[in-house]
Design a protein around this motif. Structure first.
Motif, PDB file in Angstrom:
ATOM      1  N   GLY A  69       0.868  -1.064  -0.343  1.00  0.00           N
ATOM      2  CA  GLY A  69      -0.185  -0.205  -0.067  1.00  0.00           C
ATOM      3  C   GLY A  69       0.930   1.311   0.438  1.00  0.00           C
ATOM      4  O   GLY A  69       0.703   2.288   0.482  1.00  0.00           O
ATOM      5  N   GLU A  70       2.071   0.745  -0.335  1.00  0.00           N
ATOM      6  CA  GLU A  70       3.038   2.108  -0.008  1.00  0.00           C
ATOM      7  C   GLU A  70       2.658   3.192  -1.984  1.00  0.00           C
ATOM      8  O   GLU A  70       2.400   2.469  -2.904  1.00  0.00           O
ATOM      9  N   PRO A  71       3.260   4.465  -1.759  1.00  0.00           N
ATOM     10  CA  PRO A  71       3.154   5.334  -3.388  1.00  0.00           C
ATOM     11  C   PRO A  71       4.234   4.413  -4.386  1.00  0.00           C
ATOM     12  O   PRO A  71       5.094   4.182  -4.017  1.00  0.00           O
ATOM     13  N   LEU A  72       3.508   4.730  -5.578  1.00  0.00           N
ATOM     14  CA  LEU A  72       4.541   3.636  -6.538  1.00  0.00           C
ATOM     15  C   LEU A  72       4.960   5.047  -6.920  1.00  0.00           C
ATOM     16  O   LEU A  72       4.488   6.539  -7.130  1.00  0.00           O
ATOM     17  N   PRO A  73       6.288   4.793  -7.687  1.00  0.00           N
ATOM     18  CA  PRO A  73       7.145   6.358  -8.471  1.00  0.00           C
ATOM     19  C   PRO A  73       5.835   6.959  -9.429  1.00  0.00           C
ATOM     20  O   PRO A  73       6.351   7.727 -10.118  1.00  0.00           O
ATOM     21  N   SER A  74       4.796   5.953  -9.868  1.00  0.00           N
ATOM     22  CA  SER A  74       4.224   6.413 -11.295  1.00  0.00           C
ATOM     23  C   SER A  74       2.962   5.606 -11.690  1.00  0.00           C
ATOM     24  O   SER A  74       2.662   4.272 -10.971  1.00  0.00           O
ATOM     25  N   ARG A  75       2.330   5.552 -12.661  1.00  0.00           N
ATOM     26  CA  ARG A  75       0.541   5.507 -12.651  1.00  0.00           C
ATOM     27  C   ARG A  75       0.944   4.518 -14.280  1.00  0.00           C
ATOM     28  O   ARG A  75      -0.306   3.894 -14.187  1.00  0.00           O
ATOM     29  N   ILE A  76       2.327   4.245 -14.552  1.00  0.00           N
ATOM     30  CA  ILE A  76       2.271   3.217 -15.706  1.00  0.00           C
ATOM     31  C   ILE A  76       1.582   2.525 -15.140  1.00  0.00           C
ATOM     32  O   ILE A  76       1.423   1.605 -16.929  1.00  0.00           O
ATOM     33  N   ILE A  77       1.825   1.111 -14.642  1.00  0.00           N
ATOM     34  CA  ILE A  77       1.019   0.086 -14.350  1.00  0.00           C
ATOM     35  C   ILE A  77       0.178  -0.183 -13.995  1.00  0.00           C
ATOM     36  O   ILE A  77      -0.338   0.343 -12.522  1.00  0.00           O
ATOM     37  N   LYS A  78      -0.941  -0.458 -14.647  1.00  0.00           N
ATOM     38  CA  LYS A  78      -2.503  -0.095 -14.191  1.00  0.00           C
ATOM     39  C   LYS A  78      -3.248  -1.677 -13.340  1.00  0.00           C
ATOM     40  O   LYS A  78      -2.220  -2.491 -13.990  1.00  0.00           O
ATOM     41  N   ASP A  79      -4.357  -1.234 -13.161  1.00  0.00           N
ATOM     42  CA  ASP A  79      -4.281  -2.745 -12.482  1.00  0.00           C
ATOM     43  C   ASP A  79      -5.560  -3.480 -13.631  1.00  0.00           C
ATOM     44  O   ASP A  79      -6.362  -2.409 -14.533  1.00  0.00           O
ATOM     45  N   LEU A  80      -5.737  -4.729 -13.667  1.00  0.00           N
ATOM     46  CA  LEU A  80      -6.295  -5.215 -14.830  1.00  0.00           C
ATOM     47  C   LEU A  80      -6.429  -6.906 -15.081  1.00  0.00           C
ATOM     48  O   LEU A  80      -5.046  -7.192 -14.993  1.00  0.00           O
ATOM     49  N   ASP A  81      -7.037  -7.440 -14.846  1.00  0.00           N
ATOM     50  CA  ASP A  81      -7.325  -8.589 -15.189  1.00  0.00           C
ATOM     51  C   ASP A  81      -6.947  -9.368 -16.195  1.00  0.00           C
ATOM     52  O   ASP A  81      -7.759  -9.024 -16.900  1.00  0.00           O
ATOM     53  N   VAL A  82      -6.100  -9.054 -16.784  1.00  0.00           N
ATOM     54  CA  VAL A  82      -5.928  -9.534 -18.314  1.00  0.00           C
ATOM     55  C   VAL A  82      -6.280 -10.257 -18.925  1.00  0.00           C
ATOM     56  O   VAL A  82      -6.673 -11.000 -20.037  1.00  0.00           O
ATOM     57  N   TYR A  83      -6.544 -11.750 -17.863  1.00  0.00           N
ATOM     58  CA  TYR A  83      -7.468 -12.858 -18.159  1.00  0.00           C
ATOM     59  C   TYR A  83      -8.460 -13.116 -18.717  1.00  0.00           C
ATOM     60  O   TYR A  83      -9.458 -13.784 -18.915  1.00  0.00           O
ATOM     61  N   GLN A  84      -9.134 -11.292 -18.341  1.00  0.00           N
ATOM     62  CA  GLN A  84     -11.302 -11.696 -18.506  1.00  0.00           C
ATOM     63  C   GLN A  84     -11.120 -10.987 -20.057  1.00  0.00           C
ATOM     64  O   GLN A  84     -12.464 -10.883 -20.616  1.00  0.00           O
ATOM     65  N   PHE A  85     -10.251 -10.337 -20.718  1.00  0.00           N
ATOM     66  CA  PHE A  85      -9.843 -10.444 -22.178  1.00  0.00           C
ATOM     67  C   PHE A  85      -9.134 -11.034 -23.131  1.00  0.00           C
ATOM     68  O   PHE A  85      -8.199 -11.935 -22.624  1.00  0.00           O
ATOM     69  N   ASP A  86      -9.332 -10.485 -24.568  1.00  0.00           N
ATOM     70  CA  ASP A  86      -9.198 -11.344 -25.789  1.00  0.00           C
ATOM     71  C   ASP A  86      -7.448 -10.515 -25.185  1.00  0.00           C
ATOM     72  O   ASP A  86      -7.301  -9.191 -25.489  1.00  0.00           O
ATOM     73  N   PRO A  87      -6.529 -10.852 -26.010  1.00  0.00           N
ATOM     74  CA  PRO A  87      -6.038 -10.155 -25.917  1.00  0.00           C
ATOM     75  C   PRO A  87      -5.032  -8.350 -26.602  1.00  0.00           C
ATOM     76  O   PRO A  87      -4.913  -7.146 -26.190  1.00  0.00           O
ATOM     77  N   HIS A  88      -6.013  -8.271 -27.964  1.00  0.00           N
ATOM     78  CA  HIS A  88      -6.618  -7.135 -28.915  1.00  0.00           C
ATOM     79  C   HIS A  88      -7.208  -6.498 -28.116  1.00  0.00           C
ATOM     80  O   HIS A  88      -7.296  -5.829 -28.714  1.00  0.00           O
ATOM     81  N   GLN A  89      -7.952  -6.776 -26.483  1.00  0.00           N
ATOM     82  CA  GLN A  89      -8.988  -5.696 -26.153  1.00  0.00           C
ATOM     83  C   GLN A  89      -8.107  -5.274 -24.965  1.00  0.00           C
ATOM     84  O   GLN A  89      -9.279  -4.606 -24.687  1.00  0.00           O
ATOM     85  N   ILE A  90      -6.103  -6.000 -24.684  1.00  0.00           N
ATOM     86  CA  ILE A  90      -6.223  -5.190 -24.196  1.00  0.00           C
ATOM     87  C   ILE A  90      -5.746  -3.708 -23.875  1.00  0.00           C
ATOM     88  O   ILE A  90      -4.943  -3.957 -25.353  1.00  0.00           O
ATOM     89  N   PRO A  91      -5.561  -2.370 -23.767  1.00  0.00           N
ATOM     90  CA  PRO A  91      -5.190  -1.405 -23.730  1.00  0.00           C
ATOM     91  C   PRO A  91      -3.745  -1.029 -23.628  1.00  0.00           C
ATOM     92  O   PRO A  91      -3.059  -1.099 -22.630  1.00  0.00           O
ATOM     93  N   LEU A  92      -2.936  -1.341 -24.627  1.00  0.00           N
ATOM     94  CA  LEU A  92      -1.728  -1.048 -24.344  1.00  0.00           C
ATOM     95  C   LEU A  92      -1.757   0.172 -25.852  1.00  0.00           C
ATOM     96  O   LEU A  92      -2.442   0.798 -26.424  1.00  0.00           O
ATOM     97  N   ASN A  93       0.059   0.940 -25.213  1.00  0.00           N
ATOM     98  CA  ASN A  93      -0.056   1.866 -25.759  1.00  0.00           C
ATOM     99  C   ASN A  93      -0.524   3.508 -25.354  1.00  0.00           C
ATOM    100  O   ASN A  93      -0.429   4.178 -26.273  1.00  0.00           O
ATOM    101  N   GLU A  94      -1.072   3.448 -24.238  1.00  0.00           N
ATOM    102  CA  GLU A  94      -1.310   4.280 -23.021  1.00  0.00           C
ATOM    103  C   GLU A  94      -0.106   4.952 -22.986  1.00  0.00           C
ATOM    104  O   GLU A  94      -0.804   6.450 -22.456  1.00  0.00           O
ATOM    105  N   SER A  95       0.677   4.500 -22.500  1.00  0.00           N
ATOM    106  CA  SER A  95       1.803   5.760 -21.732  1.00  0.00           C
ATOM    107  C   SER A  95       2.931   6.392 -22.811  1.00  0.00           C
ATOM    108  O   SER A  95       3.427   5.076 -23.752  1.00  0.00           O
ATOM    109  N   LYS A  96       2.723   7.410 -22.982  1.00  0.00           N
ATOM    110  CA  LYS A  96       3.633   7.848 -23.987  1.00  0.00           C
ATOM    111  C   LYS A  96       5.534   7.226 -23.573  1.00  0.00           C
ATOM    112  O   LYS A  96       6.324   7.296 -24.184  1.00  0.00           O
TER     113      LYS A  96
END
Length: 182
Positions: A33-60
């Motif tokens: 529960g400590e502060p993270l250095p950035s929000r680059i790693i998001k929370d997402l249960d990736v197994y609930q989606f097919d990979p093409h549905q997962i948001p890539l390229n959101e971070s510059k």
């Protein structure tokens, strides 16, 4: 109150490409529960989606067609002797390298990683292999959550491994002596 710090501006050419050791450090901070250095790693249960549905390229600051996610390891994912089922709505992730150890510089094991490839189709005997790759990073002491790196590799090559950081089964090295991740 938001416990993360937004990355506002990095110098030209800087990218988010953490080593296995650094990924596990993010996981330790998250679970404590400590502060993270950035929000680059998001929370997402990736197994609930097919990979093409997962948001890539959101971070510059991320590599093209690559993203990292905190993924819960729920009891419904675990089957049998600790094996995870990795089925998605229209396919499944299949492991091609399992339990690659990640070590601290002092030689102690701090976790492991699994490498998987995505197959279209529900039948494990007739699935069609795709160019989607996934790496699971698991801290041995924090197995209720993991970090997953997803990559669409148009060239069909291996996901590039880290160039520095923790020592793993594939010869990574440590920059930092601070390796207390339990």
């Amino acid at each position: 109150m938001d416990q993360t710090i937004e990355v506002t501006k990095l110098p030209l050419g800087h990218r988010f490409h953490p080593t296995s050791f650094e990924v596990l450090q993010y996981l330790v901070l998250k679970m404590k529960g400590e502060p993270l250095p950035s929000r680059i790693i998001k929370d997402l249960d990736v197994y609930q989606f097919d990979p093409h549905q997962i948001p890539l390229n959101e971070s510059k600051y991320a590599r093209e067609d690559e993203a990292y996610f905190f993924v819960p390891v729920s009891s419904k994912l675990v089957q049998g002797e600790g094996n995870l089922t990795r089925a998605t709505p229209n396919g499944y992730w299949k492991s091609y390298e399992k339990n690659i150890p990640i070590y601290a510089r002092n030689g102690s094991s701090i976790g492991y990683k699994n490498k998987l490839v995505f197959y279209d189709g529900k039948d494990p005997n007739n699935g069609v292999k795709t160019k989607w790759k996934l790496v699971e990073y698991i801290n041995s002491n924090l197995e209720r959550c993991m970090v997953c790196k997803i990559n669409l590799n148009a060239k069909g090559e291996e996901i590039p491994d880290e160039e520095d950081g923790a020592i793993s089964g594939d010869n990574e090295s440590v920059e930092s002596e601070d390796n207390n991740v339990s």
